[in-house]
Design a protein around this motif. Structure first.
Motif, PDB file in Angstrom:
ATOM      1  N   LEU A  34       0.825  -1.218   0.000  1.00 44.97           N
ATOM      2  CA  LEU A  34       0.000   0.000   0.000  1.00 44.97           C
ATOM      3  C   LEU A  34       0.857   1.265   0.000  1.00 44.97           C
ATOM      4  O   LEU A  34       0.459   2.276  -0.575  1.00 44.97           O
ATOM      5  N   GLU A  35       2.016   1.208   0.627  1.00 44.20           N
ATOM      6  CA  GLU A  35       2.903   2.369   0.661  1.00 44.20           C
ATOM      7  C   GLU A  35       3.470   2.710  -0.714  1.00 44.20           C
ATOM      8  O   GLU A  35       3.690   3.872  -1.023  1.00 44.20           O
ATOM      9  N   ARG A  36       3.678   1.695  -1.557  1.00 44.66           N
ATOM     10  CA  ARG A  36       4.321   1.964  -2.848  1.00 44.66           C
ATOM     11  C   ARG A  36       3.374   1.902  -4.053  1.00 44.66           C
ATOM     12  O   ARG A  36       3.748   2.294  -5.151  1.00 44.66           O
ATOM     13  N   SER A  37       2.161   1.416  -3.855  1.00 49.62           N
ATOM     14  CA  SER A  37       1.223   1.285  -4.975  1.00 49.62           C
ATOM     15  C   SER A  37       0.722   2.646  -5.443  1.00 49.62           C
ATOM     16  O   SER A  37       0.552   3.569  -4.647  1.00 49.62           O
ATOM     17  N   LYS A  55      -4.407   1.383   9.983  1.00 48.20           N
ATOM     18  CA  LYS A  55      -3.380   1.607   8.962  1.00 48.20           C
ATOM     19  C   LYS A  55      -3.897   1.330   7.556  1.00 48.20           C
ATOM     20  O   LYS A  55      -3.447   1.956   6.594  1.00 48.20           O
ATOM     21  N   ILE A  56      -4.821   0.394   7.422  1.00 50.09           N
ATOM     22  CA  ILE A  56      -5.318   0.014   6.095  1.00 50.09           C
ATOM     23  C   ILE A  56      -6.017   1.194   5.425  1.00 50.09           C
ATOM     24  O   ILE A  56      -5.586   1.649   4.361  1.00 50.09           O
ATOM     25  N   PRO A  57      -7.111   1.743   5.994  1.00 46.52           N
ATOM     26  CA  PRO A  57      -7.734   2.896   5.331  1.00 46.52           C
ATOM     27  C   PRO A  57      -6.819   4.118   5.293  1.00 46.52           C
ATOM     28  O   PRO A  57      -6.836   4.874   4.310  1.00 46.52           O
ATOM     29  N   ASP A  58      -6.010   4.313   6.332  1.00 45.13           N
ATOM     30  CA  ASP A  58      -5.105   5.471   6.337  1.00 45.13           C
ATOM     31  C   ASP A  58      -4.193   5.447   5.116  1.00 45.13           C
ATOM     32  O   ASP A  58      -4.050   6.460   4.415  1.00 45.13           O
ATOM     33  N   LEU A  59      -3.565   4.304   4.836  1.00 47.41           N
ATOM     34  CA  LEU A  59      -2.663   4.205   3.682  1.00 47.41           C
ATOM     35  C   LEU A  59      -3.420   4.306   2.363  1.00 47.41           C
ATOM     36  O   LEU A  59      -2.958   4.956   1.417  1.00 47.41           O
ATOM     37  N   ILE A  60      -4.581   3.684   2.288  1.00 52.04           N
ATOM     38  CA  ILE A  60      -5.366   3.701   1.045  1.00 52.04           C
ATOM     39  C   ILE A  60      -5.801   5.120   0.691  1.00 52.04           C
ATOM     40  O   ILE A  60      -5.651   5.557  -0.453  1.00 52.04           O
TER      41      ILE A  60
END
Length: 185
Positions: A104-107, A129-134
């Protein structure tokens, strides 16, 4: 587990017992897809399946006509199983073996629906962390939907972009959407 609807309706999929997975129940999966069928033309969308496990959710999308599906899981056995199963059904499902958070960090690719089924024992901080990164990396299309599956004992309603939840037995799906500044007021 079985495919609930679509071209491969009723087909059973048996995952090796050694995989570290907890597939979404057929009842919960059927209810989720009833919701999605009313919101999207499933043959016109892009799907990202995070913590893909057996690929259960991805097979359901593919059976219903979705052609742009990407599965991410860090377990080699899971990725191998998804590739073998997709090939046996002649489904065009892409896979990436990666830690989901690093992915998710690099996509940079956006998707219509992002489905995440992390381990139920994640802390709320890990779930957050999931929604935050998305949303920070703009990975969800404007009218897209992030769906996070979790235990009914986990409350994700305080996380940014949270919309609502639906529970089916011990499974809960929390839905997250792009929220415009008009909607926040």
């Amino acid at each position: 587990m079985r495919i609930v609807s679509g071209q491969f309706k009723g087909r059973r999929i048996t995952a090796p017992k050694k995989l570290p997975v907890r597939p979404t129940t057929d009842m919960a999966k059927e209810a989720l897809f009833n919701i999605l069928n009313n919101q999207y033309y499933l043959d016109d969308i892009s799907v990202l399946d995070l913590f893909a496990g057996t690929g259960n959710i991805s097979y359901e999308f593919a059976s219903r006509g979705t052609e742009n599906i990407l599965c991410v899981d860090q377990d080699y056995g899971c990725i191998k199983f998804i590739n073998e199963t997709a090939a046996s059904f002649e489904m065009d499902i892409q896979t990436i073996k990666s830690d989901v958070f690093k992915f998710l960090e690099r996509s940079k690719q956006q998707h219509t629906i992002i489905f995440a089924d992390p381990p139920y024992d994640f802390s709320v901080e890990d779930f957050t962390k999931i929604p935050d990164l998305i949303f920070a990396n703009n990975l969800l299309e404007t009218d897209g939907l992030l769906i996070v599956e979790h235990s009914k004992y986990t409350d994700l309603s305080g996380i940014s972009n949270y919309s609502h939840s639906k529970s089916y037995g011990g499974n809960t799906f929390s839905f997250f959407e792009n929220i415009t500044s008009d909607e926040e007021e």
